[in-house]
Every structure is written in C-alpha cells, then in structure tokens.
Design an enzyme around this catalytic site. Sequence first.
Site, mmCIF file in Angstrom:
data_model
loop_
_atom_site.group_PDB
_atom_site.id
_atom_site.type_symbol
_atom_site.label_atom_id
_atom_site.label_comp_id
_atom_site.label_asym_id
_atom_site.label_seq_id
_atom_site.Cartn_x
_atom_site.Cartn_y
_atom_site.Cartn_z
ATOM 1 N N ASP A 36 -12.498 3.484 5.035
ATOM 2 C CA ASP A 36 -11.358 2.593 5.343
ATOM 3 C C ASP A 36 -11.951 1.759 6.679
ATOM 4 O OD1 ASP A 36 -9.825 3.578 3.554
ATOM 5 O OD2 ASP A 36 -8.185 4.043 4.963
ATOM 6 N N ASP A 72 -6.074 4.861 -4.913
ATOM 7 C CA ASP A 72 -6.841 5.966 -4.008
ATOM 8 C C ASP A 72 -7.235 7.188 -4.518
ATOM 9 O OD1 ASP A 72 -7.608 6.445 -1.353
ATOM 10 O OD2 ASP A 72 -5.889 5.599 -0.550
ATOM 11 N N ARG A 124 -14.204 0.696 -3.761
ATOM 12 C CA ARG A 124 -14.521 0.911 -2.492
ATOM 13 C C ARG A 124 -15.458 1.795 -2.415
ATOM 14 N NH1 ARG A 124 -10.387 1.130 1.201
ATOM 15 N NH2 ARG A 124 -11.919 2.125 2.295
ATOM 16 N N LYS A 150 -3.734 -0.718 -6.635
ATOM 17 C CA LYS A 150 -5.041 -0.068 -6.012
ATOM 18 C C LYS A 150 -4.709 1.489 -5.833
ATOM 19 C CE LYS A 150 -6.050 0.887 -0.991
ATOM 20 N NZ LYS A 150 -6.028 0.317 0.349
ATOM 21 N N ASP A 182 0.952 -1.199 0.066
ATOM 22 C CA ASP A 182 0.094 0.102 0.177
ATOM 23 C C ASP A 182 0.901 1.211 0.006
ATOM 24 O OD1 ASP A 182 -2.187 2.053 1.060
ATOM 25 O OD2 ASP A 182 -3.340 0.183 0.870
ATOM 26 N N ASP A 183 0.174 2.287 0.396
ATOM 27 C CA ASP A 183 0.974 3.830 0.381
ATOM 28 C C ASP A 183 2.462 3.768 1.213
ATOM 29 O OD1 ASP A 183 1.344 6.289 -0.093
ATOM 30 O OD2 ASP A 183 -0.264 7.045 0.886
ATOM 31 N N SER A 202 -10.850 3.775 -5.561
ATOM 32 C CA SER A 202 -11.588 4.094 -4.285
ATOM 33 C C SER A 202 -12.708 5.154 -4.904
ATOM 34 C CB SER A 202 -10.726 4.791 -3.410
ATOM 35 O OG SER A 202 -9.813 3.958 -2.987
#
Length: 419
Positions: free
Chosen positions: A221, A159, A217, A157, A81-82, A191
């Site tokens: 979260d 965001d 999403r 992914k 992830d980030d 997202s």
Amino acid sequence: MSLWSDVLSLLILFPALVDLLNNGLALKPPMGWLSWGYHECQVDCKNTTVRCLDESLIMSVADHLFNDGYIEAGYEYVIIDDCWSEPQRNEFGQLVPDRERFSRGMKFLADYIHSKGLKFGMYTSLGTYTCKGYPGIRDHFEIDAATFASWDVDFLKVDGCFIKADYLNTGYIDLSRTLNKTGRPILYTCSWPYYIQFIENKMVNFEPIVEHCNLFRTYHDIFHTAGNIYHTVKFFESSYDLMKKYHGPGQWFDPDMLLVGRGLNPTKGIDSFGWLRLQMVVYAMLPAPLLISCNLDAISQKEKELLLNKDLVAINQDMMAVPAQPFAIDPFLTIWVKPHEPKKGNMNPACSFAVVNFHFRDVTIPFFLHKYAVCEPFTRRYSVMDVLNRTFLKNITSLEPIHVTVPSSDAVVYTLFPL
Ligand SMILES: *[C@@H]1O[C@H](CO)[C@@H](O)[C@H](O)[C@H]1NC(C)=O
Ligand SMILES: *[C@@H]1O[C@H](CO)[C@@H](O)[C@H](O)[C@H]1NC(C)=O
Ligand SMILES: *[C@@H]1O[C@H](CO)[C@@H](O)[C@H](O)[C@H]1NC(C)=O
Ligand SMILES: *[C@@H]1O[C@H](CO)[C@@H](O)[C@H](O)[C@H]1NC(C)=O
C-alpha cells in the site's frame, strides 16, 4: 517515412501480449477517485477531523469530479474502498450497505454517479473477511457478483487479506469467471501478486494474472511519507522487464493511489509538493492508474492544476501504451523515456522523458534523444515542451542536447513532438 516502416515500428513496440481479460475495459490506465488513502476506515460520522465514508461524501466527490474539471481531464471512477457494509449479511446471505451511512443503498449512489457521466467502483476481499473485518466474498462469489451487478457496479477492487497462496491462485481466477457470468462488464482489480510475493513470499506467475485481472497490485500500500514514495518508485523502476511483457491495454500494474491532494506527513525540511509531483510524473510515465485519494473540498490550486495537467495526463492515457524505460544515472537519479502518440496530424511518435531526482540537491543534466533506442529518432526535428508548465521551449534536432534542471526530491518531464 513509409507506411511499411510504421507497421514495423509498431510491431517492435507491441511485443505479443498473452491472453488478456476480455471484458473490453481498462484499455487505458483507469482514472478516478478512491476513498482509502484519505478516508481509510472512517466510519465515525461524528468525527470532525476526517469526514466519514458515507453517501454524502461519495455524492460530493461525484459533484467535484463533475464540476471542477476532473471529468474533462479523464477522471471517471468514483470508488468506495473497505468499510462500507454492515458487519453481517442479511437473511438471504447478501451483503448490506451500512444502514446509517448508506441509507438509500448502493443502487441509488450508482444512479447518482452515472447521472454525472461517471462510473462506480466498490471493494471486497477474497477471504471470509475484508482487511478491516467486514464480510468478504469467500463462499459467496455468485450471490455477491449478482449483488454488485444489480447495483450497476463498474469496477471492483478485490483485496486479499488473510488467505494463503493456493487460494489466492485459484480464487482470483474463479471470481474473474463469476464476474464475467453476470454479463455486466466490471473492471476487475486484483491484489493477487502483492500477497503472493510480499505476504506468502512466493514467486509470482504473471500469466494467469494478466489473463484474469485488469489491474494488479504488485507492491505494498502507498502510505503518505516521502520514504514510501521513494520505495514504490524504485520497485517499479526494477519491474521494467516484467512491465514490458505484461503491462498494456486491459492489464496494468497498479502502484496504488496518487498522494497529490492528500499530502505527506509533515517532516522537517521536506517540500511535500516536490514529492507529490515526482509521484505523479512517474505514474504518468509508467503509465499507471491515476487514482486520487484526497479531500476534494480542500485541495490546493497548485495540486489541482497538477492533476488536471492535460499534457501530463496525455502521456499516461496514450494509446501506444508503452511503459517508460528507466535509465539510472546513479541510485538517486533516473531518466525515464517513452514513446507515445503524436499530436493530432503527425504520423510519427512523440517521445517524453522524465528526470526523477532523489538527491537532496538540485541536478542539471543534458538529455540527448538519439541516445535512447526506445525512442529511436523517427524524425530529425522536434518541438520541445516543458510539460509541467505546459510551455514550448524550442525546436531541436535529435542530436542536440536539452539541458534540464531538476530540483531536489522532484521530477521534470518534457515531451518532444516531431515537426
Ligand atoms: C466474458 O468473457 C467472454 C470470453 O472472453 C468475453 O467475450 C465477454 O465479453 C466477457 N463478458 C463480460 C461481461 O465481461
Ligand atoms: C477522528 O479520526 C481521526 C482519523 O481517523 C483520529 O485520528 C481521531 O482520533 C478521531 N477523533 C476523535 C475525536 O475520535
Ligand atoms: C517553464 O519552465 C522552464 C524551466 O524548465 C522555464 O525556463 C520557463 O521559463 C518556464 N515557463 C513559464 C511560462 O513558466
Ligand atoms: C518550432 O517549429 C514550429 C513549426 O515549424 C513553429 O511554428 C514554431 O514557431 C517553432 N518554434 C520556435 C521556438 O522556433
């Protein structure tokens, strides 16, 4: 039962889906491990509380998935992830992995992950900056898509922090097309609807979303508290009509990570395991992506058995891909029902039901299959399995009740296999 009535029932179970992203991926809900829920933005490798996000961590996750039975159960993506990159792009405008934490680069990690038969996922954000302030993909679609493809990334992914609705509505589409042009099939997770509904306070149009994203999403979260599990489950319970229309092979609503293994913040009087099991059961039924986010070095045997429960995972990975229909008995008690593939050798669908209990007391109720049109009785007799302990209880007809007891803040799930 004739072949023709089988075809008819399939037509009823598969309402016409709109165009979907044609990259051949996510035909079943993706399963794997994602760094965020446990490691978050831990870039300090001297910290002794939470291990930092670095090459050795990601390699150890691949080793665990490979060695500890996860890959056999279906967990295949290892996703960073980030917080993986340098704060600046290089002189060619390319993203650069953190030089200390990922010293051998992402292609090296991808090769390692692929050598174990697993798949490699990464993260970016549609804006100029990621949610944690690293370089985002805005104005760099082509160069970054080429970079991800050259690193053999299988899952991205994306965001959506710090950007407005107009750009969310065009940027996610443009990036989907740019990824397609790389020629590498990359599972694309957006997202987009979450930011439209909850940050921009606007109505979501799902048509372009399912056409351009594999996962999306739609809610906040997930955070490691019981209240958060409750709100997430209730949100998806209220999303059934949308899911019936838009949730299926290649296009899945994503309620965010599983907390099994991660655990909840300790709260007096709360049995954390019941809540984690409840979340896992609902995700199996939705069916939702199963993305673990925990310390696999320290997971308990009980939690590992839950994640590796093949009868539970089978409900999630079912090819019929029909979302479970929720039936609320009261605001704190819901029965979820869904048909799914039978065991090998039987023509007629099986049916699973879960009872999700948010009351602070145990509940016992009868379940009658014949009351649920979504699982209309295809045959008269069924063998009943208690999925959580993987035992066959008895054989019944669709008219006979199954009496189930659900502990407080917990869930049970049963599968009825046609005989
Ligand atoms: C790109 O899109 C086309 C048209 O939908 C599709 O046939 C092709 O498989 C896609 N390629 C990749 C790599 O996603
Ligand atoms: C280590 O990381 C945790 C979680 O990020 C944080 O709460 C803690 O303060 C850090 N400890 C030190 C000594 O920096
Ligand atoms: C499984 O759970 C059921 C209750 O749901 C119980 O009756 C049964 O004894 C359990 N079986 C095993 C092997 O633990
Ligand atoms: C249920 O039916 C199957 C198939 O007829 C049989 O093998 C099994 O023993 C039965 N189970 C019980 C508990 O009666």
